[in-house]
Design a protein around this motif. Structure first.
Motif, PDB file in Angstrom:
ATOM      1  N   VAL A  47      49.109 126.198  29.123  1.00  0.00           N
ATOM      2  CA  VAL A  47      48.668 125.704  30.430  1.00  0.00           C
ATOM      3  C   VAL A  47      49.878 125.124  31.156  1.00  0.00           C
ATOM      4  CG1 VAL A  47      47.125 124.156  31.679  1.00  0.00           C
ATOM      5  CG2 VAL A  47      46.384 125.154  29.503  1.00  0.00           C
ATOM      6  N   VAL A  48      50.220 125.733  32.288  1.00  0.00           N
ATOM      7  CA  VAL A  48      51.399 125.327  33.035  1.00  0.00           C
ATOM      8  C   VAL A  48      50.997 124.962  34.456  1.00  0.00           C
ATOM      9  CG1 VAL A  48      53.623 126.065  33.974  1.00  0.00           C
ATOM     10  CG2 VAL A  48      52.967 126.729  31.664  1.00  0.00           C
ATOM     11  N   ALA A  49      51.439 123.801  34.912  1.00  0.00           N
ATOM     12  CA  ALA A  49      51.283 123.416  36.315  1.00  0.00           C
ATOM     13  C   ALA A  49      52.503 123.900  37.077  1.00  0.00           C
ATOM     14  CB  ALA A  49      51.137 121.909  36.453  1.00  0.00           C
ATOM     15  N   ILE A  50      52.274 124.597  38.173  1.00  0.00           N
ATOM     16  CA  ILE A  50      53.357 125.078  39.032  1.00  0.00           C
ATOM     17  C   ILE A  50      53.202 124.424  40.399  1.00  0.00           C
ATOM     18  CG2 ILE A  50      54.390 127.084  40.156  1.00  0.00           C
ATOM     19  CD1 ILE A  50      53.464 128.775  37.780  1.00  0.00           C
ATOM     20  N   ILE A  51      54.277 123.777  40.860  1.00  0.00           N
ATOM     21  CA  ILE A  51      54.264 123.056  42.132  1.00  0.00           C
ATOM     22  C   ILE A  51      55.305 123.687  43.055  1.00  0.00           C
ATOM     23  CG2 ILE A  51      54.446 120.803  43.249  1.00  0.00           C
ATOM     24  CD1 ILE A  51      54.072 119.542  40.448  1.00  0.00           C
ATOM     25  N   PRO A  52      54.887 124.495  44.033  1.00  0.00           N
ATOM     26  CA  PRO A  52      55.856 125.037  44.991  1.00  0.00           C
ATOM     27  C   PRO A  52      56.272 123.942  45.982  1.00  0.00           C
ATOM     28  CG  PRO A  52      53.824 126.357  44.899  1.00  0.00           C
ATOM     29  CD  PRO A  52      53.545 125.038  44.250  1.00  0.00           C
ATOM     30  N   ALA A  53      57.571 123.833  46.241  1.00  0.00           N
ATOM     31  CA  ALA A  53      58.048 122.769  47.131  1.00  0.00           C
ATOM     32  C   ALA A  53      59.358 123.215  47.776  1.00  0.00           C
ATOM     33  CB  ALA A  53      58.237 121.466  46.363  1.00  0.00           C
ATOM     34  N   ARG A  54      59.249 123.929  48.879  1.00  0.00           N
ATOM     35  CA  ARG A  54      60.461 124.387  49.554  1.00  0.00           C
ATOM     36  C   ARG A  54      61.054 123.260  50.407  1.00  0.00           C
ATOM     37  NH1 ARG A  54      59.845 126.317  54.842  1.00  0.00           N
ATOM     38  NH2 ARG A  54      57.717 126.126  55.670  1.00  0.00           N
ATOM     39  N   GLY A  55      62.313 123.413  50.757  1.00  0.00           N
ATOM     40  CA  GLY A  55      63.002 122.360  51.493  1.00  0.00           C
ATOM     41  C   GLY A  55      62.665 122.312  52.968  1.00  0.00           C
ATOM     42  N   GLY A  56      62.363 123.455  53.566  1.00  0.00           N
ATOM     43  CA  GLY A  56      62.088 123.482  54.994  1.00  0.00           C
ATOM     44  C   GLY A  56      60.677 123.022  55.303  1.00  0.00           C
ATOM     45  N   SER A  57      60.538 122.226  56.347  1.00  0.00           N
ATOM     46  CA  SER A  57      59.223 121.777  56.801  1.00  0.00           C
ATOM     47  C   SER A  57      59.332 121.431  58.273  1.00  0.00           C
ATOM     48  CB  SER A  57      58.751 120.560  56.013  1.00  0.00           C
ATOM     49  OG  SER A  57      57.538 120.074  56.541  1.00  0.00           O
ATOM     50  N   LYS A  58      58.491 122.065  59.081  1.00  0.00           N
ATOM     51  CA  LYS A  58      58.564 121.847  60.527  1.00  0.00           C
ATOM     52  C   LYS A  58      57.764 120.607  60.948  1.00  0.00           C
ATOM     53  CE  LYS A  58      61.006 125.514  61.700  1.00  0.00           C
ATOM     54  NZ  LYS A  58      61.272 126.085  60.376  1.00  0.00           N
ATOM     55  N   GLY A  59      56.524 120.470  60.447  1.00  0.00           N
ATOM     56  CA  GLY A  59      55.659 119.376  60.886  1.00  0.00           C
ATOM     57  C   GLY A  59      56.191 118.013  60.504  1.00  0.00           C
ATOM     58  N   VAL A  60      56.653 117.884  59.257  1.00  0.00           N
ATOM     59  CA  VAL A  60      57.238 116.637  58.754  1.00  0.00           C
ATOM     60  C   VAL A  60      58.550 117.006  58.073  1.00  0.00           C
ATOM     61  CG1 VAL A  60      56.935 114.602  57.293  1.00  0.00           C
ATOM     62  CG2 VAL A  60      54.932 115.661  58.369  1.00  0.00           C
TER      63      VAL A  60
END
Length: 383
Positions: free
Chosen positions: A3-16
């Motif tokens: 069981v693996v948790a995968i958290i996508p988290a890219r650096g770019g964000s327009k809203g915040v």
């Protein structure tokens, strides 16, 4: 690792901008997601997929493994499923055996680890292929037609039954999804097969997509997040408004005196006895600051305009890990220093901006036992 948790988290964000490392309750969003997944009893490994060095560093410090996300999966149009598929390929290529994926969104700061465990249980025991987080709603939903008129969606507008006479609907929170890894590979989408709902409390369901939602999450964090043991290796405090009640008595000759708490003095003594490094860091230049520090036998840096720079220099000189440091403050000049530490703490009567930035807001105000309360909680975490 099944069981693996995968958290996508890219650096770019327009809203915040820099959203995934912005703090809620004093903790970066990506770290909150990693902490929640690591606290789940049924999750074996937590991986963060990112293209950003700062996000990777924060996530790694929180206990995640890092999957380097390629540029073609990091743009505004890249879907989350593509990032999860890439991370799945990378982890399996590294030798992991993955049967179940828990896809966690860093933009949901109030995930309860027991809800993640329930998601895994529903897959393993109840036979679901995919599940998602949602909360019950009895709201009357409407849409606007092409000609601008209102049209009912989930109800008959001519009949208004009582709440207790209606069946609930479920609003997807976006906080997490869980699914069978093999089925996800085939479907290439988070919803497939027999799909179930993990019902979560509405108060935990905020998802941060804009600055207003970030402000709301910061404001409610002390109410939603459970109290944490303050596990640190060093304690730094402001002086005025922390060791004092932020007031002063001025005599006719201009002499100044302040009121302090004896219980705070005992708290400092207990921390010293436990071998915990201490520092008083103050903008105030008055001799009373040094006199109190000498009485407490605590090092002091006062007359400091740039508290963040002074804190960095002190930590480097003494080998102190700022991620394992608590900083106790009360006013806006403490905010830069609070941003540097893993445990920003506010006295009960701190400025609203300071309370919003704090990981912990104490029950006691400045000058009335706040330092002792912090000391007690630090020492309790060591037992």
């Amino acid at each position: 690792m099944s069981v693996v948790a995968i958290i996508p988290a890219r650096g770019g964000s327009k809203g915040v901008p820099r959203k995934n490392v912005r703090r809620v309750g004093g903790v970066p969003l990506i770290a909150r997601a990693v902490h929640a997944a690591r606290a789940a009893a049924l999750i074996d490994l937590v991986a963060v997929s990112t293209d950003d060095a700062e996000i990777a560093a924060v996530a790694r410090a929180a206990g995640a493994v890092i999957v380097d996300r390629p540029a073609d999966l990091s743009g505004d149009t890249a879907g989350s499923e593509s990032a999860v598929l890439h991370a799945l390929d990378a982890l399996e290529a590294a030798g992991e055996h993955i049967e179940t994926i828990v896809f966690v969104q860093a933009t949901s700061p109030f995930i309860d680890p027991t809800d993640l465990d329930e998601a895994v249980r529903m897959l393993r025991v109840d036979g679901y292929d995919s599940v998602f987080a949602a909360f019950e709603t009895y709201g009357f939903l409407w849409r606007r037609t092409v000609d601008g008129h209102a049209a009912a969606i989930n109800h008959d507008a001519t009949h208004r039954p009582r709440r207790q006479d209606r069946d609930p609907h479920y609003l997807e929170t976006g906080a997490f999804y869980a699914f069978d890894a093999a089925g996800f590979r085939r479907a290439r989408h988070r919803f497939f097969g027999r799909t179930g709902i993990v019902v979560v409390p509405e108060r935990t369901a905020i998802e941060i997509d804009d600055a207003d939602q970030l402000a709301v999450a910061s404001a409610i964090a002390p109410l939603v997040s459970p109290a944490e043991a303050i596990g640190v290796d060093a304690v730094v405090t402001d002086f005025d408004g922390v060791h004092t009640d932020d007031s002063a008595i001025i005599d006719a000759d201009g002499g100044e005196s302040v009121r302090v708490s004896r219980s705070d003095g005992m708290g400092v003594a207990l921390l010293r006895s436990a071998g915990i490094p201490l520092l008083i860091l103050s903008t105030e230049v008055h001799s009373i600051v040094r006199a109190r520090a000498e009485k407490l036998r605590v090092p002091v840096l006062h007359g400091i305009d740039d508290k963040a720079a002074a804190l960095r220099a002190w930590a480097a000189e003494h080998g102190v890990d700022l991620a394992r440091t608590a900083y106790l403050g009360n006013d806006v000049n403490d905010l830069p220093a609070m941003e540097l530490v893993g445990w920003p703490v506010a006295v009960a009567d701190a400025r609203p901006e300071v309370r919003a930035a704090a990981r912990v807001v104490l029950d006691r105000p400045g000058g009335a036992g706040a330092v002792r309360e912090l000391a007690d909680r630090v020492l309790a975490a060591r037992r």
